[in-house]
Write an enzyme that holds these catalytic residues in place. Structure first.
Site, short mmCIF file in Angstrom:
data_model
loop_
_atom_site.label_atom_id
_atom_site.label_comp_id
_atom_site.label_asym_id
_atom_site.label_seq_id
_atom_site.Cartn_x
_atom_site.Cartn_y
_atom_site.Cartn_z
N LYS A 41 0.83 -1.21 0.00
CA LYS A 41 0.00 0.00 0.00
C LYS A 41 0.85 1.26 0.00
O LYS A 41 0.63 2.18 -0.79
CB LYS A 41 -0.92 -0.03 1.23
N ARG A 46 3.11 5.98 -3.29
CA ARG A 46 4.27 6.77 -3.72
C ARG A 46 4.54 6.62 -5.21
O ARG A 46 4.91 7.58 -5.89
CB ARG A 46 5.50 6.35 -2.89
N GLN A 191 4.60 9.42 7.10
CA GLN A 191 3.71 10.32 6.36
C GLN A 191 4.18 11.76 6.49
O GLN A 191 4.21 12.52 5.52
CB GLN A 191 2.27 10.17 6.86
N ASP A 340 1.57 -0.75 11.99
CA ASP A 340 0.27 -1.17 11.43
C ASP A 340 -0.11 -2.60 11.83
O ASP A 340 -1.23 -3.03 11.55
CB ASP A 340 0.31 -1.09 9.90
N ARG A 371 -6.83 2.26 17.89
CA ARG A 371 -6.59 0.81 17.82
C ARG A 371 -6.31 0.17 19.17
O ARG A 371 -6.44 -1.04 19.32
CB ARG A 371 -5.46 0.51 16.82
N ARG A 413 -7.86 -3.00 9.59
CA ARG A 413 -6.92 -3.90 10.27
C ARG A 413 -7.54 -4.53 11.52
O ARG A 413 -7.17 -5.63 11.91
CB ARG A 413 -5.62 -3.17 10.59
C1 S3P Z 1 2.40 5.02 6.19
C2 S3P Z 1 2.90 5.43 7.39
C3 S3P Z 1 2.33 5.02 8.69
C4 S3P Z 1 1.38 3.84 8.56
C5 S3P Z 1 0.46 3.98 7.38
C6 S3P Z 1 1.24 4.09 6.09
C7 S3P Z 1 3.05 5.48 4.94
O1 S3P Z 1 1.61 6.11 9.23
O2 S3P Z 1 0.63 3.69 9.73
O3 S3P Z 1 -0.41 2.88 7.28
O4 S3P Z 1 2.79 4.89 3.86
O5 S3P Z 1 3.83 6.44 5.01
P1 S3P Z 1 2.33 7.23 10.16
O6 S3P Z 1 3.21 8.03 9.28
O7 S3P Z 1 1.19 8.02 10.72
O8 S3P Z 1 3.06 6.47 11.21
#
Ligand code: S3P
Length: 460
Positions: A41, A46, A191, A340, A371, A413
């Site tokens: 994912k 990206r 993120q 996750d 969660r 999840r």
């Molecule tokens: C992700 C970063 C994570 C993760 C999310 C996907 C990403 O979040 O929980 O499912 O693709 O950069 P956070 O950046 O909030 O930790």
């Protein structure tokens, strides 16, 4: 090998739309077989973003056709990018990039659906555009904090408005000329880091990011494939000196199978006596595989086969066999690498010998649901001994009676983790509000059934 066939997926999606209630467990016997779970994912988001912003055409294979990734693709289409889907499953696509400065102002609000990754990374992209856009999302996403990305984007020059001072969707982003910043992130979040790096593509000098703990580095690994170097120094600081353009790679981008999706089946096989399964071509990025280290520490039996690489990312088949698990004290250093996978690790802990302790994981409270609270409620309803803590949980492993209805609260999840727990419950578990599984793992039920899990959509 056993990828999901079109008809099966269509059929499953129909059931999701019709109900969203899963009936799960107990398993009739051991899990057996080999499956390929869908594409990663994080990398799919990206890949479509960078391909859209590149000069030239990029071919992507192994794309995850989950609702989250389709929301990202749709945003770029709404801003003038042409995407050709190369198969009806939407796992292969050709993106006709418009270049860093070629996006057009969309005529409507951009909708991220359930996807935090989409909205937070797009904040970085939209901060660099010479126009104004508004992004929104579903009820869950509208409750999640955006200040973490609004703050650095504002510092770089974007004007961001929205409820709660721009912390909550919908947010309106007036982009424009950006200044490079040195950003020290308070939260270990890929993120946030990726938002700043993407905005850095449009800035006037070197952008640097420091994280409290390293997080998944797919953005840093993928940008060089588009001709944009990223340097990580010995102290872990990430440096991006913008070259002023991204160039579509000559070779297609291949996306490995998603380790987060694989974790559900790895835990299920670890829990159901006699199981022996293989999960194929799984992404083995060390910043994503904290769950497999934790599961191994809990006594999980996993062996890597066919180790190799796809582009800049390591892959391997994971062969998992049943073994009675034991509770552990999770090292907080492992938290970002398995952020996750805690719902399914909590399910494992509730059936393990002894005590499982997790702390410094308060980020779990601001995911697609809280969660910590939602898993504690669901597992306790099934008979587990769970103590909810502000930043984690204490779970005393034992047996799960089941014979209950639980609410996944629209969190993909949680729904899949409870379907795994149900396999070892006395009387099965009915899981409501599970339709969101389609955001990250279309075809979960069909693949689970192929492995021998007892799970089906309630057609009633
Ligand atoms: C992700 C970063 C994570 C993760 C999310 C996907 C990403 O979040 O929980 O499912 O693709 O950069 P956070 O950046 O909030 O930790």
């Amino acid at each position: 090998m056993s990828g999901l066939k079109n008809t099966e997926r269509a059929c499953e999606e129909q059931r999701v739309n019709a109900g969203g209630t899963l009936i799960a467990g107990p398993a009739a016997g051991a899990l057996k077989g080999r499956v390929t779970v869908p594409g990663d994912k994080s990398m799919s988001h990206r890949a479509v973003m960078l391909a859209s912003l590149a000069d030239g055409t990029t071919e992507i294979h192994g794309f995850l056709p989950g609702e989250d990734n389709l929301a990202t693709a749709r945003m770029f289409v709404d801003m003038g990018v042409t995407i050709d889907w190369l198969n009806s499953e939407k796992t292969s696509l050709r993106v006709h990039g418009v270049g860093l400065h070629g996006l057009k102002q969309p005529s409507m609000m951009l909708d991220a659906g359930n996807s935090g990754t989409c909205v937070r990374l797009m904040t970085g992209v939209l901060a660099g555009q010479p126009f104004t856009t508004t992004m929104t999302g579903d009820a869950s996403l509208c409750k999640r904090p955006m200040k973490r990305v609004a703050d650095p984007a504002r510092r770089m020059g974007a004007v961001i408005d929205g409820a709660d001072g721009g912390n909550l969707l919908p947010i309106t982003i007036k982009g424009g000329a950006l200044e490079a910043i040195h950003y020290i992130s308070e939260v270990a979040s890929a993120q946030v880091k990726s938002c700043v790096l993407l905005a850095g593509l449009f800035a006037d000098g070197e952008t640097t990011v420091v994280e409290p703990r390293p997080t998944r580095d797919h953005t840093e690994r993928m940008l060089p494939l588009f001709g944009q170097p990223v340097h990580v120094d010995e102290a872990g600081m990430i440096h991006l000196n913008p070259t002023g353009k991204l160039t579509a790679p000559e070779e297609p981008i291949h996306i490995p199978a998603d380790p987060s999706s694989a974790s559900f089946f790895a835990v299920a096989a670890s829990l159901v006596p006699g199981s022996d399964i293989t999960l194929e071509r799984i992404g083995m990025n060390p910043l994503r595989n904290g769950w497999s280290r934790i599961l191994s520490d809990m006594n999980g039996q996993m062996e890597l086969q066919n180790e190799g690489a796809v582009g800049e990312e390591a892959v391997a088949d994971i062969h998992v066999t049943y073994q009675q698990l034991a509770g552990i004290n999770v090292n907080p250093v492992d938290v970002p690498d398995s952020i996750d996978e805690f719902p399914v690790l909590f399910a494992a802990a509730s059936l393990a010998d002894g005590e499982f302790l997790l702390s410094e994981a308060e980020e779990l409270r601001v995911k697609e649901s809280d969660r910590i609270a939602v898993m504690a409620r669901a597992l306790m309803a099934a008979g587990a001994d769970v103590e909810e803590r502000s930043d984690g949980v204490r779970i005393k492993g034992g047996v799960l009676k089941g014979g209950c209805r639980v609410d996944a609260e629209g969190d993909h999840r949680i729904a899949m983790a409870m379907a795994v727990a149900a396999q070892c419950s006395g009387a099965g578990i009915t899981i409501e509000n599970a339709a969101a599984i389609a955001t990250s793992f279309p075809g979960f039920v069909v693949l689970a059934q192929k492995l021998g899990m007892n799970v089906r959509w309630d057609d009633g």
